[in-house]
Design a protein around this motif. Sequence first.
Motif, PDB file in Angstrom:
ATOM      1  N   VAL A 152      94.462  10.470  26.979  1.00 58.19           N
ATOM      2  CA  VAL A 152      94.404   9.512  28.079  1.00 58.19           C
ATOM      3  C   VAL A 152      95.672   8.676  28.105  1.00 58.19           C
ATOM      4  O   VAL A 152      96.485   8.781  29.020  1.00 58.19           O
ATOM      5  CB  VAL A 152      93.161   8.595  27.953  1.00 58.19           C
ATOM      6  N   GLN A 153      95.849   7.847  27.104  1.00 54.71           N
ATOM      7  CA  GLN A 153      97.002   6.962  27.025  1.00 54.71           C
ATOM      8  C   GLN A 153      96.922   6.217  25.701  1.00 54.71           C
ATOM      9  O   GLN A 153      95.902   6.236  25.024  1.00 54.71           O
ATOM     10  CB  GLN A 153      96.970   5.967  28.193  1.00 54.71           C
ATOM     11  N   MET A 154      97.995   5.546  25.357  1.00 58.97           N
ATOM     12  CA  MET A 154      97.970   4.698  24.171  1.00 58.97           C
ATOM     13  C   MET A 154      97.127   3.466  24.498  1.00 58.97           C
ATOM     14  O   MET A 154      97.194   2.921  25.600  1.00 58.97           O
ATOM     15  CB  MET A 154      99.383   4.290  23.750  1.00 58.97           C
ATOM     16  N   MET A 155      96.320   3.037  23.556  1.00 57.10           N
ATOM     17  CA  MET A 155      95.373   1.944  23.795  1.00 57.10           C
ATOM     18  C   MET A 155      96.060   0.671  24.280  1.00 57.10           C
ATOM     19  O   MET A 155      95.578   0.012  25.188  1.00 57.10           O
ATOM     20  CB  MET A 155      94.591   1.633  22.519  1.00 57.10           C
ATOM     21  N   PHE A 156      97.189   0.314  23.681  1.00 50.86           N
ATOM     22  CA  PHE A 156      97.818  -0.958  24.040  1.00 50.86           C
ATOM     23  C   PHE A 156      98.391  -0.940  25.457  1.00 50.86           C
ATOM     24  O   PHE A 156      98.737  -1.979  25.989  1.00 50.86           O
ATOM     25  CB  PHE A 156      98.883  -1.369  23.016  1.00 50.86           C
ATOM     26  N   ASP A 157      98.476   0.226  26.094  1.00 50.45           N
ATOM     27  CA  ASP A 157      98.929   0.312  27.484  1.00 50.45           C
ATOM     28  C   ASP A 157      97.776   0.227  28.481  1.00 50.45           C
ATOM     29  O   ASP A 157      98.015   0.235  29.693  1.00 50.45           O
ATOM     30  CB  ASP A 157      99.670   1.640  27.720  1.00 50.45           C
ATOM     31  N   LEU A 158      96.547   0.142  28.013  1.00 52.97           N
ATOM     32  CA  LEU A 158      95.387   0.189  28.903  1.00 52.97           C
ATOM     33  C   LEU A 158      94.800  -1.169  29.262  1.00 52.97           C
ATOM     34  O   LEU A 158      93.944  -1.248  30.129  1.00 52.97           O
ATOM     35  CB  LEU A 158      94.269   1.040  28.279  1.00 52.97           C
ATOM     36  N   LYS A 159      95.230  -2.224  28.621  1.00 46.88           N
ATOM     37  CA  LYS A 159      94.632  -3.539  28.879  1.00 46.88           C
ATOM     38  C   LYS A 159      94.986  -4.032  30.274  1.00 46.88           C
ATOM     39  O   LYS A 159      96.090  -3.834  30.753  1.00 46.88           O
ATOM     40  CB  LYS A 159      95.147  -4.566  27.872  1.00 46.88           C
TER      41      LYS A 159
ATOM     42  N   GLU B 278      96.382   6.350  36.731  1.00 48.86           N
ATOM     43  CA  GLU B 278      96.807   7.749  36.714  1.00 48.86           C
ATOM     44  C   GLU B 278      96.454   8.480  35.433  1.00 48.86           C
ATOM     45  O   GLU B 278      96.477   9.691  35.383  1.00 48.86           O
ATOM     46  CB  GLU B 278      98.320   7.854  36.967  1.00 48.86           C
ATOM     47  N   TYR B 279      96.085   7.784  34.383  1.00 50.88           N
ATOM     48  CA  TYR B 279      95.868   8.430  33.098  1.00 50.88           C
ATOM     49  C   TYR B 279      94.726   9.437  33.105  1.00 50.88           C
ATOM     50  O   TYR B 279      94.781  10.419  32.411  1.00 50.88           O
ATOM     51  CB  TYR B 279      95.702   7.408  31.974  1.00 50.88           C
ATOM     52  N   LEU B 280      93.690   9.219  33.861  1.00 49.71           N
ATOM     53  CA  LEU B 280      92.609  10.206  33.930  1.00 49.71           C
ATOM     54  C   LEU B 280      92.612  11.002  35.228  1.00 49.71           C
ATOM     55  O   LEU B 280      92.042  12.079  35.283  1.00 49.71           O
ATOM     56  CB  LEU B 280      91.250   9.529  33.768  1.00 49.71           C
ATOM     57  N   SER B 281      93.254  10.483  36.256  1.00 51.30           N
ATOM     58  CA  SER B 281      93.211  11.169  37.553  1.00 51.30           C
ATOM     59  C   SER B 281      93.947  12.509  37.515  1.00 51.30           C
ATOM     60  O   SER B 281      93.686  13.380  38.332  1.00 51.30           O
ATOM     61  CB  SER B 281      93.794  10.272  38.643  1.00 51.30           C
ATOM     62  N   ARG B 282      94.854  12.678  36.567  1.00 51.59           N
ATOM     63  CA  ARG B 282      95.592  13.945  36.464  1.00 51.59           C
ATOM     64  C   ARG B 282      94.881  14.972  35.585  1.00 51.59           C
ATOM     65  O   ARG B 282      95.312  16.111  35.493  1.00 51.59           O
ATOM     66  CB  ARG B 282      96.993  13.694  35.905  1.00 51.59           C
ATOM     67  N   SER B 283      93.801  14.601  34.943  1.00 45.17           N
ATOM     68  CA  SER B 283      93.102  15.508  34.034  1.00 45.17           C
ATOM     69  C   SER B 283      92.156  16.427  34.795  1.00 45.17           C
ATOM     70  O   SER B 283      91.488  16.019  35.733  1.00 45.17           O
ATOM     71  CB  SER B 283      92.298  14.701  33.012  1.00 45.17           C
ATOM     72  N   ASN B 284      92.099  17.686  34.366  1.00 47.54           N
ATOM     73  CA  ASN B 284      91.160  18.638  34.961  1.00 47.54           C
ATOM     74  C   ASN B 284      89.732  18.434  34.462  1.00 47.54           C
ATOM     75  O   ASN B 284      88.821  19.108  34.913  1.00 47.54           O
ATOM     76  CB  ASN B 284      91.593  20.080  34.653  1.00 47.54           C
TER      77      ASN B 284
END
Length: 190
Positions: A119-126, A94-100
């Motif tokens: 986008v999001q905090m890096m440590f939440d993306l792994k 969802e981090y990029l799907s909500r971006s225009n």
Amino acid sequence: MELWQIITSFISSIGMFIVTLFYVVYTKKILKANQGMFEESIKARKQELMPNVIAYFDMPELNALHFVVKNIGRSVAVNTRVELEPIIDFPKKEYLSRSNLVNELIPTIAPDQKLVTFVQMMFDLKNQDGDFPKFKASIYFEDINGEKYHSQYILDVNVWKGAIRLGEKFGVHDLVEEVKGIKELLAKKN
């Protein structure tokens, strides 16, 4: 003697014909080369003045990953569309799907204009393997004359691997707790 003059005149005429033929052939080659150089200069000028839209990930602050769309060209880009196709699957999409900035039409981007979204905090993306997202980026845009352009390349967040400044055990909650601990320690010192 008259025969000698006729033969000399004939040989001279043939020589002039051959010289003229060489001159015509080489002039044609020079004109063709000049035409090629002229066409190349038109292409180079067109490329120099065209819009050039790029997309990339950036981490300008502590572990905060941003997605950037920027026109690095010298003219306005219109009808820009950025599509990201995941190469590595991730549970949090969802981090990029909500971006225009992704999969939506961006009407205009001025030269040197940068559009940025968090986008999001890096440590939440792994993902479970410890890898970060990797995408195939497709960028479509036009110039103000309607000329269409397309570029495609890989965007790999793994280039930021090792740049994360917090340990893997830390989340935002743990960070807040650490700050509270520092605050209490400073309060005791004063």
